[in-house]
Design a protein around this motif. Structure first.
Motif, PDB file in Angstrom:
ATOM      1  N   ASN A  25       3.272 -43.603 -49.726  1.00  0.00           N
ATOM      2  CA  ASN A  25       4.181 -45.062 -49.185  1.00  0.00           C
ATOM      3  C   ASN A  25       4.825 -44.222 -48.095  1.00  0.00           C
ATOM      4  OD1 ASN A  25       6.406 -44.140 -50.334  1.00  0.00           O
ATOM      5  ND2 ASN A  25       7.346 -45.824 -51.163  1.00  0.00           N
ATOM      6  N   LEU A  26       4.781 -45.416 -46.796  1.00  0.00           N
ATOM      7  CA  LEU A  26       5.652 -45.520 -45.803  1.00  0.00           C
ATOM      8  C   LEU A  26       7.428 -46.562 -45.884  1.00  0.00           C
ATOM      9  CD1 LEU A  26       3.178 -46.075 -43.548  1.00  0.00           C
ATOM     10  CD2 LEU A  26       3.788 -43.793 -44.522  1.00  0.00           C
ATOM     11  N   SER A  27       8.710 -45.611 -45.623  1.00  0.00           N
ATOM     12  CA  SER A  27       9.571 -46.827 -45.581  1.00  0.00           C
ATOM     13  C   SER A  27      10.423 -46.518 -44.033  1.00  0.00           C
ATOM     14  CB  SER A  27      10.223 -46.068 -47.201  1.00  0.00           C
ATOM     15  OG  SER A  27      10.895 -44.513 -46.252  1.00  0.00           O
ATOM     16  N   GLU A  28      11.582 -46.874 -44.025  1.00  0.00           N
ATOM     17  CA  GLU A  28      11.699 -45.916 -42.943  1.00  0.00           C
ATOM     18  C   GLU A  28      12.648 -44.715 -42.165  1.00  0.00           C
ATOM     19  OE1 GLU A  28      12.060 -47.983 -39.834  1.00  0.00           O
ATOM     20  OE2 GLU A  28      10.902 -49.425 -40.619  1.00  0.00           O
ATOM     21  N   GLN A  29      13.053 -44.431 -43.958  1.00  0.00           N
ATOM     22  CA  GLN A  29      13.857 -43.367 -43.794  1.00  0.00           C
ATOM     23  C   GLN A  29      12.936 -42.082 -43.860  1.00  0.00           C
ATOM     24  OE1 GLN A  29      14.944 -42.578 -47.769  1.00  0.00           O
ATOM     25  NE2 GLN A  29      16.007 -40.313 -47.829  1.00  0.00           N
ATOM     26  N   LEU A  30      11.375 -42.565 -44.705  1.00  0.00           N
ATOM     27  CA  LEU A  30      10.578 -41.145 -44.061  1.00  0.00           C
ATOM     28  C   LEU A  30      10.192 -41.837 -42.905  1.00  0.00           C
ATOM     29  CD1 LEU A  30       8.802 -39.320 -45.206  1.00  0.00           C
ATOM     30  CD2 LEU A  30       6.482 -41.315 -45.916  1.00  0.00           C
ATOM     31  N   GLY A  31      10.272 -42.389 -41.888  1.00  0.00           N
ATOM     32  CA  GLY A  31       9.215 -42.871 -40.748  1.00  0.00           C
ATOM     33  C   GLY A  31      10.127 -42.065 -39.798  1.00  0.00           C
ATOM     34  N   ASP A  32      11.937 -42.166 -39.821  1.00  0.00           N
ATOM     35  CA  ASP A  32      12.638 -41.145 -38.818  1.00  0.00           C
ATOM     36  C   ASP A  32      11.667 -39.862 -38.655  1.00  0.00           C
ATOM     37  OD1 ASP A  32      14.003 -42.579 -37.995  1.00  0.00           O
ATOM     38  OD2 ASP A  32      14.800 -43.136 -39.199  1.00  0.00           O
ATOM     39  N   LEU A  33      11.559 -39.547 -40.133  1.00  0.00           N
ATOM     40  CA  LEU A  33      11.198 -37.813 -40.843  1.00  0.00           C
ATOM     41  C   LEU A  33       9.658 -37.561 -40.376  1.00  0.00           C
ATOM     42  CD1 LEU A  33      11.719 -35.240 -42.707  1.00  0.00           C
ATOM     43  CD2 LEU A  33      10.807 -36.041 -44.895  1.00  0.00           C
ATOM     44  N   LEU A  34       8.923 -38.867 -40.458  1.00  0.00           N
ATOM     45  CA  LEU A  34       7.394 -38.516 -39.693  1.00  0.00           C
ATOM     46  C   LEU A  34       7.353 -38.105 -38.350  1.00  0.00           C
ATOM     47  CD1 LEU A  34       5.460 -41.055 -42.315  1.00  0.00           C
ATOM     48  CD2 LEU A  34       5.663 -38.197 -41.950  1.00  0.00           C
ATOM     49  N   ALA A  35       8.063 -38.717 -37.399  1.00  0.00           N
ATOM     50  CA  ALA A  35       8.156 -38.972 -36.538  1.00  0.00           C
ATOM     51  C   ALA A  35       8.991 -37.131 -35.889  1.00  0.00           C
ATOM     52  CB  ALA A  35       9.687 -40.224 -35.692  1.00  0.00           C
ATOM     53  N   ARG A  36       9.242 -36.722 -36.433  1.00  0.00           N
ATOM     54  CA  ARG A  36       9.685 -35.625 -36.218  1.00  0.00           C
ATOM     55  C   ARG A  36       8.767 -34.415 -36.262  1.00  0.00           C
ATOM     56  NH1 ARG A  36      15.048 -34.935 -39.639  1.00  0.00           N
ATOM     57  NH2 ARG A  36      15.705 -37.299 -39.921  1.00  0.00           N
ATOM     58  N   SER A  37       7.575 -35.106 -37.057  1.00  0.00           N
ATOM     59  CA  SER A  37       5.850 -33.979 -37.147  1.00  0.00           C
ATOM     60  C   SER A  37       5.214 -34.583 -35.527  1.00  0.00           C
ATOM     61  CB  SER A  37       5.820 -33.629 -37.947  1.00  0.00           C
ATOM     62  OG  SER A  37       6.555 -32.838 -39.249  1.00  0.00           O
ATOM     63  N   LEU A  38       5.844 -35.599 -35.666  1.00  0.00           N
ATOM     64  CA  LEU A  38       3.772 -36.392 -34.698  1.00  0.00           C
ATOM     65  C   LEU A  38       4.532 -36.547 -33.162  1.00  0.00           C
ATOM     66  CD1 LEU A  38       3.055 -39.712 -37.340  1.00  0.00           C
ATOM     67  CD2 LEU A  38       1.864 -37.712 -37.197  1.00  0.00           C
ATOM     68  N   VAL A  39       5.897 -36.867 -32.848  1.00  0.00           N
ATOM     69  CA  VAL A  39       6.297 -36.970 -31.705  1.00  0.00           C
ATOM     70  C   VAL A  39       5.941 -35.545 -30.678  1.00  0.00           C
ATOM     71  CG1 VAL A  39       8.022 -36.935 -29.781  1.00  0.00           C
ATOM     72  CG2 VAL A  39       7.409 -38.565 -31.746  1.00  0.00           C
ATOM     73  N   PRO A  40       6.570 -34.263 -31.197  1.00  0.00           N
ATOM     74  CA  PRO A  40       5.971 -33.582 -31.025  1.00  0.00           C
ATOM     75  C   PRO A  40       4.494 -32.560 -30.235  1.00  0.00           C
ATOM     76  CG  PRO A  40       7.607 -32.716 -32.151  1.00  0.00           C
ATOM     77  CD  PRO A  40       7.410 -33.854 -32.692  1.00  0.00           C
ATOM     78  N   PHE A  41       3.875 -33.150 -32.037  1.00  0.00           N
ATOM     79  CA  PHE A  41       2.549 -32.888 -32.049  1.00  0.00           C
ATOM     80  C   PHE A  41       1.543 -33.576 -30.559  1.00  0.00           C
ATOM     81  CE2 PHE A  41      -2.078 -34.326 -33.718  1.00  0.00           C
ATOM     82  CZ  PHE A  41      -2.818 -33.687 -33.213  1.00  0.00           C
ATOM     83  N   PHE A  42       1.956 -34.679 -30.438  1.00  0.00           N
ATOM     84  CA  PHE A  42       1.024 -35.841 -29.221  1.00  0.00           C
ATOM     85  C   PHE A  42       1.371 -34.811 -28.115  1.00  0.00           C
ATOM     86  CE2 PHE A  42       0.412 -38.447 -33.284  1.00  0.00           C
ATOM     87  CZ  PHE A  42      -0.984 -38.775 -33.093  1.00  0.00           C
ATOM     88  N   ALA A  43       3.247 -34.524 -28.137  1.00  0.00           N
ATOM     89  CA  ALA A  43       2.966 -34.343 -27.188  1.00  0.00           C
ATOM     90  C   ALA A  43       2.413 -32.877 -26.662  1.00  0.00           C
ATOM     91  CB  ALA A  43       4.779 -34.367 -26.903  1.00  0.00           C
ATOM     92  N   ILE A  44       2.250 -31.793 -27.014  1.00  0.00           N
ATOM     93  CA  ILE A  44       1.796 -30.530 -26.970  1.00  0.00           C
ATOM     94  C   ILE A  44       0.296 -31.256 -26.607  1.00  0.00           C
ATOM     95  CG2 ILE A  44       0.805 -28.482 -27.985  1.00  0.00           C
ATOM     96  CD1 ILE A  44       3.366 -28.392 -29.852  1.00  0.00           C
ATOM     97  N   ASP A  45      -0.159 -32.044 -27.597  1.00  0.00           N
ATOM     98  CA  ASP A  45      -1.415 -32.296 -26.755  1.00  0.00           C
ATOM     99  C   ASP A  45      -1.796 -32.916 -25.353  1.00  0.00           C
ATOM    100  OD1 ASP A  45      -4.609 -32.749 -28.004  1.00  0.00           O
ATOM    101  OD2 ASP A  45      -3.701 -35.031 -26.876  1.00  0.00           O
ATOM    102  N   ARG A  46      -0.850 -34.023 -25.056  1.00  0.00           N
ATOM    103  CA  ARG A  46      -0.959 -34.185 -24.107  1.00  0.00           C
ATOM    104  C   ARG A  46      -0.711 -33.833 -22.786  1.00  0.00           C
ATOM    105  NH1 ARG A  46       2.971 -39.672 -23.559  1.00  0.00           N
ATOM    106  NH2 ARG A  46       4.244 -38.568 -23.844  1.00  0.00           N
ATOM    107  N   VAL A  47       0.140 -31.653 -23.216  1.00  0.00           N
ATOM    108  CA  VAL A  47       0.337 -31.698 -22.600  1.00  0.00           C
ATOM    109  C   VAL A  47      -0.748 -30.387 -21.765  1.00  0.00           C
ATOM    110  CG1 VAL A  47       1.814 -28.976 -21.783  1.00  0.00           C
ATOM    111  CG2 VAL A  47       2.886 -30.930 -22.379  1.00  0.00           C
ATOM    112  N   VAL A  48      -1.075 -30.006 -22.616  1.00  0.00           N
ATOM    113  CA  VAL A  48      -2.390 -29.005 -23.242  1.00  0.00           C
ATOM    114  C   VAL A  48      -3.644 -29.461 -22.470  1.00  0.00           C
ATOM    115  CG1 VAL A  48      -3.532 -27.559 -24.202  1.00  0.00           C
ATOM    116  CG2 VAL A  48      -1.217 -27.573 -24.578  1.00  0.00           C
ATOM    117  N   GLU A  49      -4.456 -30.246 -21.647  1.00  0.00           N
ATOM    118  CA  GLU A  49      -5.334 -30.849 -20.779  1.00  0.00           C
ATOM    119  C   GLU A  49      -6.714 -30.038 -21.555  1.00  0.00           C
ATOM    120  OE1 GLU A  49      -5.631 -33.670 -19.776  1.00  0.00           O
ATOM    121  OE2 GLU A  49      -3.413 -34.076 -19.979  1.00  0.00           O
TER     122      GLU A  49
END
Length: 254
Positions: A230-254
């Motif tokens: 399931n997804l919750s607001e508490q879990l959303g914060d935790l997921l963001a800590r993994s997802l934001v760096p992942f997508f940020a790195i992918d955006r840098v590496v063309e």
């Protein structure tokens, strides 16, 4: 950034905390109701490939001439995201799969409580009974570290019922998953950047599903200890800590 939901879920399933974190990192975030769910249109006879085509079409309609799409897929939405990457390899840039599966037949099966709970919400019943069943499924699906407060669960179930009560759509989502062709042997064809996040206490897709996905995709696997399906607001914060760096790195590496 397209968010692809699980079976029977409305777009409201996505934690605001996660959407905000993705938007604050510079992405245009798009969430939508899958066909037969929420405020989307009724449909019959579709398969997961059709839902993958829907995802791409909606993204292209919102952003004309879109050049690349990042997808976060949750549960059935992960299976839809996988098919989008297979069907549109030049368009899908990166893929994050949350609590999902390759569908390989040797993997662990959902618990009996998860199966019965899913079937229960696909039956049309009175409002009090529908809300009670939804709350019970949330309880069953929650992991020990992210149990929903009863008042919060009740508020979510009531709000979702008021927005759209579509049990027949849930049944057709289940049928689409069962009837769709298998793609687990095709995952090595996916060349975009991938990340798999699995829950330690997922009653639908156990940790072996995450191991299998990461192995087939050749990507990193992260396990969220104490989380369920399931997804919750508490879990959303935790997921963001993994997802934001992942997508940020992918955006840098063309």
């Amino acid at each position: 950034m397209v968010l692809s939901t699980g079976f029977g879920d409305q777009l409201t399933v996505w934690p605001i905390s996660l959407q905000s974190a993705l938007a604050d990192s510079g992405f245009q975030v798009l969430s939508f109701d899958t066909r037969d769910a929420g405020l989307s249109s009724e449909s019959h006879g579709y398969r997961l490939d059709d839902l993958a085509d829907d995802l791409i079409s909606i993204a292209a309609a919102v952003v004309p001439d879109v050049q690349s799409i990042n997808i976060v897929g949750y549960s059935m939405g992960g299976q839809i995201a996988i098919r989008a990457a297979l069907r549109y390899p030049k368009l899908v840039r990166s893929l994050a799969l949350l609590f999902s599966t390759s569908g390989a037949p040797h993997l662990s099966k959902p618990s009996s409580a998860a199966i019965s709970g899913s079937i229960s919400i696909s039956e049309r019943v009175s409002r009090p009974e529908a809300i009670s069943r939804r709350i019970e499924l949330m309880r069953v699906a929650s992991g020990p570290g992210f149990q929903a407060d009863e008042r919060v669960a009740s508020a979510i179930a009531n709000a979702d019922f008021d927005r759209a009560y579509r049990p027949e759509g849930v049944a057709r989502h289940l049928e689409a998953m069962i009837q769709s062709r298998s793609v687990y042997d095709d995952l090595n064809r996916i060349s975009c950047s991938c990340l798999v996040i699995q829950a330690s206490h997922d009653c639908f897709f156990g940790e072996d599903h995450g191991d299998d996905l990461a192995r087939r995709l050749g990507c990193e696997l992260k396990v969220v200890n104490g989380a369920g399906h399931n997804l919750s607001e508490q879990l959303g914060d935790l997921l963001a800590r993994s997802l934001v760096p992942f997508f940020a790195i992918d955006r840098v590496v063309e």
